[in-house]
Design an enzyme around this catalytic site. Structure first.
Site, PDB file in Angstrom:
ATOM      1  N   TRP A 101      19.187 -42.843  69.604  1.00 61.85           N
ATOM      2  CA  TRP A 101      18.868 -44.221  69.192  1.00 61.85           C
ATOM      3  C   TRP A 101      18.911 -44.350  67.682  1.00 61.85           C
ATOM      4  O   TRP A 101      19.387 -45.358  67.152  1.00 61.85           O
ATOM      5  CB  TRP A 101      17.520 -44.656  69.760  1.00 61.85           C
ATOM      6  CG  TRP A 101      17.468 -44.534  71.254  1.00 61.85           C
ATOM      7  CD1 TRP A 101      16.580 -43.808  71.993  1.00 61.85           C
ATOM      8  CD2 TRP A 101      18.365 -45.127  72.207  1.00 61.85           C
ATOM      9  NE1 TRP A 101      16.871 -43.925  73.331  1.00 61.85           N
ATOM     10  CE2 TRP A 101      17.946 -44.718  73.489  1.00 61.85           C
ATOM     11  CE3 TRP A 101      19.477 -45.969  72.094  1.00 61.85           C
ATOM     12  CZ2 TRP A 101      18.609 -45.119  74.655  1.00 61.85           C
ATOM     13  CZ3 TRP A 101      20.137 -46.358  73.252  1.00 61.85           C
ATOM     14  CH2 TRP A 101      19.704 -45.941  74.512  1.00 61.85           C
ATOM     15  N   ASP A 170      11.757 -48.139  64.522  1.00 59.25           N
ATOM     16  CA  ASP A 170      12.002 -48.378  65.933  1.00 59.25           C
ATOM     17  C   ASP A 170      10.884 -47.659  66.690  1.00 59.25           C
ATOM     18  O   ASP A 170      10.834 -46.436  66.712  1.00 59.25           O
ATOM     19  CB  ASP A 170      13.375 -47.815  66.317  1.00 59.25           C
ATOM     20  CG  ASP A 170      13.669 -47.948  67.812  1.00 59.25           C
ATOM     21  OD1 ASP A 170      12.794 -48.406  68.567  1.00 59.25           O
ATOM     22  OD2 ASP A 170      14.798 -47.571  68.211  1.00 59.25           O
ATOM     23  N   LYS A 194       9.725 -49.834  77.636  1.00 57.97           N
ATOM     24  CA  LYS A 194       9.207 -48.480  77.714  1.00 57.97           C
ATOM     25  C   LYS A 194       7.690 -48.494  77.907  1.00 57.97           C
ATOM     26  O   LYS A 194       7.180 -47.932  78.836  1.00 57.97           O
ATOM     27  CB  LYS A 194       9.568 -47.680  76.455  1.00 57.97           C
ATOM     28  CG  LYS A 194      11.049 -47.700  76.099  1.00 57.97           C
ATOM     29  CD  LYS A 194      11.875 -46.815  77.003  1.00 57.97           C
ATOM     30  CE  LYS A 194      13.378 -47.056  76.897  1.00 57.97           C
ATOM     31  NZ  LYS A 194      13.952 -47.070  75.566  1.00 57.97           N
TER      32      LYS A 194
HETATM   33  C1  LIG Z   1      15.395 -47.237  74.969  1.00 56.35           C
HETATM   34  C2  LIG Z   1      15.414 -47.188  73.500  1.00 56.35           C
HETATM   35  C3  LIG Z   1      16.296 -47.982  72.745  1.00 56.35           C
HETATM   36  C4  LIG Z   1      17.312 -48.893  73.395  1.00 56.35           C
HETATM   37  O1  LIG Z   1      16.694 -50.055  73.794  1.00 56.35           O
HETATM   38  P1  LIG Z   1      17.514 -51.319  74.366  1.00 56.35           P
HETATM   39  O2  LIG Z   1      16.417 -52.315  74.562  1.00 56.35           O
HETATM   40  O3  LIG Z   1      18.159 -50.875  75.631  1.00 56.35           O
HETATM   41  O4  LIG Z   1      18.490 -51.740  73.344  1.00 56.35           O
HETATM   42  C5  LIG Z   1      16.222 -47.915  71.386  1.00 56.35           C
HETATM   43  N1  LIG Z   1      15.341 -47.110  70.760  1.00 56.35           N
HETATM   44  C6  LIG Z   1      14.486 -46.330  71.445  1.00 56.35           C
HETATM   45  C7  LIG Z   1      13.532 -45.451  70.704  1.00 56.35           C
HETATM   46  C8  LIG Z   1      14.494 -46.348  72.834  1.00 56.35           C
HETATM   47  O5  LIG Z   1      13.653 -45.566  73.515  1.00 56.35           O
END
Ligand SMILES: *Cc1c(COP(=O)(O)O)cnc(C)c1O
Length: 363
Positions: A101, A170, A194
């Site tokens: 990511w 993020d 998540k």
């Molecule tokens: C799952 C995840 C993403 C991707 O998320 P989307 O909503 O599918 O774009 C990005 N960063 C992290 C840390 C993730 O766990």
């Protein structure tokens, strides 16, 4: 209904009471004779939902609405990979690369300007968090990924306290799993699916003074944080139902207390890591640096990566104990148990019991 012991990495498990409240709101929201999916997002009833969710978010974070704005946007965390540099990358940006990511975020930024990778753990398939890095004092921002969902690593501390430039994080996979000093961040984003809700909404918490530093954006408006703030996160029809679910999750967090949730997460992770570390090498942890281990995504292998045994483990966990989604991500292989906030302690205890059972049978 019997709930599966669901160790999915995402979309992931939600608290039962959140599901129950959602079921009610889907049929009849607050006795209005309408589903929450059937109402205008501009109605006073829905306005109260989104405003309360924003206020609860800041309450959990201990941040003030004078300083920070909360947005609920579409497009997933992926959209933020692009929107962040689109708004803030003028001269250069620094990225710390700790996984798929983080790599994705960096890649998008590079398309827009000078984005540099100041540290990476790619040399060891991202199985640790880099400790040595030097941030450029003149960079527009530093971007980090607090929890690396696929590899099972996480930043135990917020980041080097000497960092003076704005920090963007993020936090998709450990949002409200641990109490962080949120005031050290200028922009936090998290795909909800998540740890705080369903897929379809991304939470963005942004420092208002940071927004003022953005580039002049005339087009496209959907990528302009300032416009989203001015329109109070209703620049277009927001994902109404997902926001409601996130709001219910925030109420659950407030009721239980973030400190207690964190303590419980630490307990669950310790049970699982102790089982792995105490298995005489039958189970091998993917992340050997203990301080880098994720509390949310526990990654491990059997006998250093025995595919047959790992497949058997996944199958038997499901067949015997209704434990689901234990297969590791294809980039890492092995096994992964995601134990987010809503994963119950008894699921983790049952999993370790099964791990012991499986070890004895397959030693
Ligand atoms: C799952 C995840 C993403 C991707 O998320 P989307 O909503 O599918 O774009 C990005 N960063 C992290 C840390 C993730 O766990």
């Amino acid at each position: 209904m019997s709930r599966a012991f669901n160790f999915s990495a995402g979309p992931a498990v939600l608290p039962l009471e959140v599901l129950e409240a959602t079921r009610q709101a889907v049929f009849d929201f607050n006795g209005l004779g309408m589903s929450i999916m059937e109402m205008s997002h501009r109605s006073k009833e829905y306005d109260a939902v989104i405003k309360e969710t924003q206020a609860d978010c800041l309450k959990i974070m201990g941040l003030s609405a004078d300083e920070y704005a909360v947005l609920f946007l579409g497009g997933g965390a992926h959209m933020q990979f692009y929107t962040v540099p689109f708004n803030f990358l003028r001269t250069k940006a620094n990225y710390i690369n700790t996984g798929v990511w983080a790599t994705g975020a960096l890649k998008e930024a590079k398309k827009l300007g000078n984005a540099t990778e100041i540290a990476s753990s790619k040399d060891a398939n991202f199985n640790y968090i880099p400790k040595e890095y030097k941030v450029d004092d003149d960079a527009d921002y530093l971007h980090i990924t607090t929890n690396n969902t696929i590899y099972g690593t996480a930043w135990a501390t917020d980041f080097d306290e000497n960092v003076k430039i704005p920090v963007v994080a993020d936090m998709s996979s450990d949002m409200f799993a641990v109490k962080r000093d949120y005031s050290r961040y200028d922009l936090i984003y998290a795909g909800a699916q998540k740890n705080i809700g369903p897929a379809g909404v991304t939470m963005v918490v942004i420092r208002k003074s940071f927004v003022e530093k953005r580039r002049d954006i005339v087009y496209p408006k959907m990528l302009d944080y300032k416009m989203h703030i001015e329109k109070e996160s209703m620049l277009n029809t927001p994902p109404c139902l997902p926001i409601y679910v996130v709001g219910q999750t925030f109420k659950w967090i407030l009721k239980n207390g973030l400190e207690n949730i964190e303590a419980n997460n630490r307990k669950k992770a310790a049970i699982l890591y102790d089982c792995i570390d105490g298995s005489n090498g039958f189970y091998t942890p993917t992340v050997s640096n203990k301080e880098d281990r994720s509390l949310m995504n526990v990654t491990f292998q059997i006998k250093g990566g025995n595919d047959d045994l790992e497949n058997k483990f996944v199958k038997e966990a499901r067949a015997r104990h209704n434990m689901a989604n234990l297969k590791g991500h294809r980039d890492v292989g092995g096994l992964r148990a995601s134990i987010y906030n809503a994963c119950l302690n008894e699921w983790v205890e049952a999993l370790t019991k099964f791990m012991e059972e499986f070890r004895k049978e397959n030693i």
